[in-house]
Design an enzyme around this catalytic site. Structure first.
Site, PDB file in Angstrom:
ATOM      1  N   SER A 205       0.823  -1.191   0.000  1.00 24.40           N
ATOM      2  CA  SER A 205       0.000   0.000   0.000  1.00 24.40           C
ATOM      3  C   SER A 205       0.867   1.254   0.000  1.00 24.40           C
ATOM      4  O   SER A 205       1.625   1.474  -0.939  1.00 24.40           O
ATOM      5  CB  SER A 205      -0.978  -0.054   1.168  1.00 24.40           C
ATOM      6  N   ASP A 311      -9.096  -5.094  -5.729  1.00 23.91           N
ATOM      7  CA  ASP A 311      -8.675  -4.077  -4.775  1.00 23.91           C
ATOM      8  C   ASP A 311      -9.461  -2.796  -5.048  1.00 23.91           C
ATOM      9  O   ASP A 311      -9.263  -2.138  -6.076  1.00 23.91           O
ATOM     10  CB  ASP A 311      -7.173  -3.817  -4.910  1.00 23.91           C
ATOM     11  N   HIS A 342      -7.553  -5.712  -1.002  1.00 23.56           N
ATOM     12  CA  HIS A 342      -6.301  -5.073  -0.579  1.00 23.56           C
ATOM     13  C   HIS A 342      -5.610  -5.968   0.454  1.00 23.56           C
ATOM     14  O   HIS A 342      -5.628  -5.687   1.663  1.00 23.56           O
ATOM     15  CB  HIS A 342      -6.650  -3.709   0.014  1.00 23.56           C
TER      16      HIS A 342
END
Length: 659
Positions: A205, A311, A342
């Site tokens: 991320s 995601d 995610h």
């Protein structure tokens, strides 16, 4: 300059290893040779170093920036763990680095681990498994607090110069080109004389985003990056051609991760984030600074990219455009695409991930000739826990193939094929911000006022989409503002990961397994996971959004004239999906996709000119494959029964972070 990530590596053969061992035996004795990270038959570092005797230390690296304007250059905290034996032997080792804003505010990984320290400030727990697994194998791990977070000076600027320099300065220091100290202020200078200058960056991320950004500087010594669910352009995290994907901007992220002291001193940086990211969706200099794709030609590191195809936080356009840009510049690369949201691969394919990552770092940081660079380029999850591989990605033979919509037997229930609709053919829908892609797809075979849907008949052969596509529409709005969504859907029964649930496709179990060595304060043991699945009657394959006001310029919106037609191209997110024989492929064009984009100021009715609307889809086999899959397929549609699928969450996380 020659890019080292584009050249074949010089193998470390068994003969060279034997010679090195003999030399070490002569110079420093057989005991030291016994402790060296030996390569096995396949070139693999072994866990021969004592984790409980590893050196744990903290240094503060000078970023050479003064982001908080206090008259002193900022120092970022770096917590390091490295095996003690190589230092005793005078040997240098490579570094695995994770630079993050989350080590104190939010934690890392599925269990939200944070850094911990003893009463003297010495690091105890290093989040995630990298230290437990790789330190005994002859690597150092370095966890960097981005400027403005945890124990670092400066201010978070959300992917900008300060964020990137926070990590780049550490890479430079590890390569002997920077300055560091034993304390946040004052302290004595310290060098990384134990480092061989080879660094690999990894993270998920925001951490992955930093790895992308640092690689795009072309910094010397960064040999590889492993971005997991990373952002490649911050504009594309917040907007899709002017359509807002979230109801907040980068200032909101900075406010979450800034430490208490940073909140007091970083008001000026916060104001720049607000002013530079207007909610209009117009491109500004702030977004240019945070667009790493434009500098893909500077990347010297190899790239192992991992992304969930579902995601909905860091959406797959970020992965697709970064991958395509790296390919254009010949960067050595590898990709894993999962069916999760995610989620870190440690939590959806743990054993294979650790093995593959081990080989990747051994090759690019230790130089072992283990064949990882000759392995299949792509691993794709086809169903929960079932994977296929491809020698390259997108799949060989994939070509952009134009499909076109036609009117059907009822309003909003159209046909998808290759022939162009006649002049004057139209479909009309009215934006309903309460409805999402799941609502549209569930009623694809029913006339509904909020969408225009177009489907093939049941396929006679499987049809594969591999890569990124586009949808071009010509639409006439009834108001001065309008948002558009384009969605590709596989219509047919399946069991898929429940990517909209809290675990985004995984369930966390109570049982723990250990990955590497550990201590009481850092065990290296983590909760196992299992696939969280759901039976569905439709699967959304890819999505794209845009503000129709960006028809003339993707970077700047304009007011619309009601009753006037506008042509706009929507970019679909990267995907790899096989529509099985017997299923149908659908294209849906609608307004606000509830939960995934914000609605416009008005509630427009839009009329599509079907003769000027088309989709360019990445079909493996191109137009001939589509012709074979649809040849003789009956135009039979569904019976009107709702086709249930997975609805996107109505409230998405505004943090690009690990669970």
């Amino acid at each position: 300059m020659t890019n080292p990530a584009r050249l074949p590596r010089i193998p470390f053969t068994a003969l060279v290893l034997a010679a090195v061992a003999a030399l070490l035996s002569t110079l420093i004795g057989p005991a030291a040779v016994q402790a060296a990270p030996r390569a096995g038959r396949h070139g693999e570092s072994r866990p021969v170093y004592a984790y409980d005797r590893a050196i744990r230390e903290s240094v503060w690296v000078d970023t050479r920036l003064d982001g908080d304007g206090d008259g002193r250059t900022d120092r970022v905290a770096v917590d390091i763990m490295r095996p003690s034996e190589p230092a005793q032997q005078g040997r240098r080792i490579p570094v695995i680095m994770d630079a993050s804003p989350y080590y104190s505010c939010c934690g890392r990984g599925n269990e939200s681990q944070k850094k911990t320290y003893d009463a003297h400030g010495r690091p105890i727990q290093f989040p995630l498994f990298y230290d437990n697994y790789f330190v005994p194998r002859g690597y150092a791990t370095a966890l960097v607090d981005l400027a403005g977070t945890n124990r670092s000076d400066g201010c978070v600027d959300v992917g900008g110069r300060s964020d990137i320099q926070s990590a780049k300065a550490v890479v430079d220091w590890l390569g002997g080109r920077g300055r560091a100290y034993t304390a946040r202020t004052g302290g004595r200078p310290v060098t990384a004389d134990w480092s061989n200058g080879n660094t690999g960056m990894i993270g998920k991320s925001w951490d992955a985003t930093i790895a992308n950004g640092v690689a795009a500087t072309g910094v010397k010594g960064l040999r590889t990056i492993v971005p997991i669910a990373g952002i490649s352009s911050w504009y594309d995290y917040y907007f899709a051609k002017g359509a807002p994907l979230y109801d907040s901007g980068p200032d909101g992220l900075a406010n979450v991760v800034d430490g208490p002291e940073a909140k007091k001193r970083c008001a000026a940086v916060q104001k720049k984030l607000v002013d530079g990211a207007p909610r209009s969706g117009d491109w500004t200099g702030l977004w240019t600074e945070r667009d790493y794709v434009r500098n893909a030609g500077k990347v010297r590191a190899s790239v192992f990219l991992v992304h969930g195809m579902q995601d909905l936080n860091v959406r797959t356009r970020n992965a697709g455009q970064w991958w395509d840009a790296l390919a254009r510049h010949g960067v050595q690369r590898k990709i894993w695409l999962s069916q999760t949201g995610h989620v870190d691969p440690f939590d959806f394919r743990r054993s294979a991930w650790v093995t593959t990552l081990h080989r990747w770092f051994d090759h690019y940081l230790l130089g072992y000739d283990n064949g990882i660079e000759r392995a299949p380029m792509a691993d794709i999850e086809r169903s929960p826990g079932t994977w296929s591989t491809d020698p390259q990605w997108p799949a060989p033979g994939t070509r952009a193939t134009t499909l076109r919509p036609h009117t059907g037997s009822a309003p909003g229930v159209g046909v998808l094929g290759t022939t162009k609709a006649p002049q004057g053919a139209t479909e009309t829908f009215t934006d309903d911000p309460k409805l999402s892609e799941a609502d549209w797809a569930a009623r694809i075979d029913q006339p509904t006022p909020a969408k225009a849907g177009f489907t093939t008949g049941p396929l006679r052969a499987p049809l594969r989409l591999s890569g990124s596509g586009t949808v071009t529409v010509t639409a006439t709005p009834s108001t001065s503002t309008a948002h558009l969504s384009a969605v590709l859907v596989d219509l047919g029964p399946d069991t898929i990961r429940n990517y909209a649930a809290d675990g985004e496709g995984i369930t966390t179990l109570d049982k723990r397994t250990c990955w590497g060595s550990g201590t009481t304060g850092d065990t290296g043991c983590f909760k196992e996971t299992a696939a969280d699945t759901q039976k569905v009657a439709h699967t959304v394959v890819s999505r794209g959004w845009a503000d129709l006001g960006n028809y003339a310029d993707p970077h700047k919106g304009r007011p619309l004239t009601p009753g006037k037609p506008y042509t706009l191209t929507l970019d679909l997110g990267a995907t790899d999906h096989i529509v099985p024989a017997g299923h149908r492929l659908a294209l849906i064009v609608a307004g606000t996709d509830a939960g995934l984009i914000d609605p416009p100021a008005s509630r427009p009715t839009l009329t599509l000119d079907l003769s000027r609307t088309s989709a360019a889809l990445p079909l493996t086999g191109g137009a001939p494959a589509f012709a074979r899959a649809t040849a003789g397929a009956p135009r039979r549609m569904g019976d009107g029964t709702p086709l249930d699928g997975i609805a996107p969450p109505r409230s998405l996380s505004r943090l690009p972070m690990a669970r």
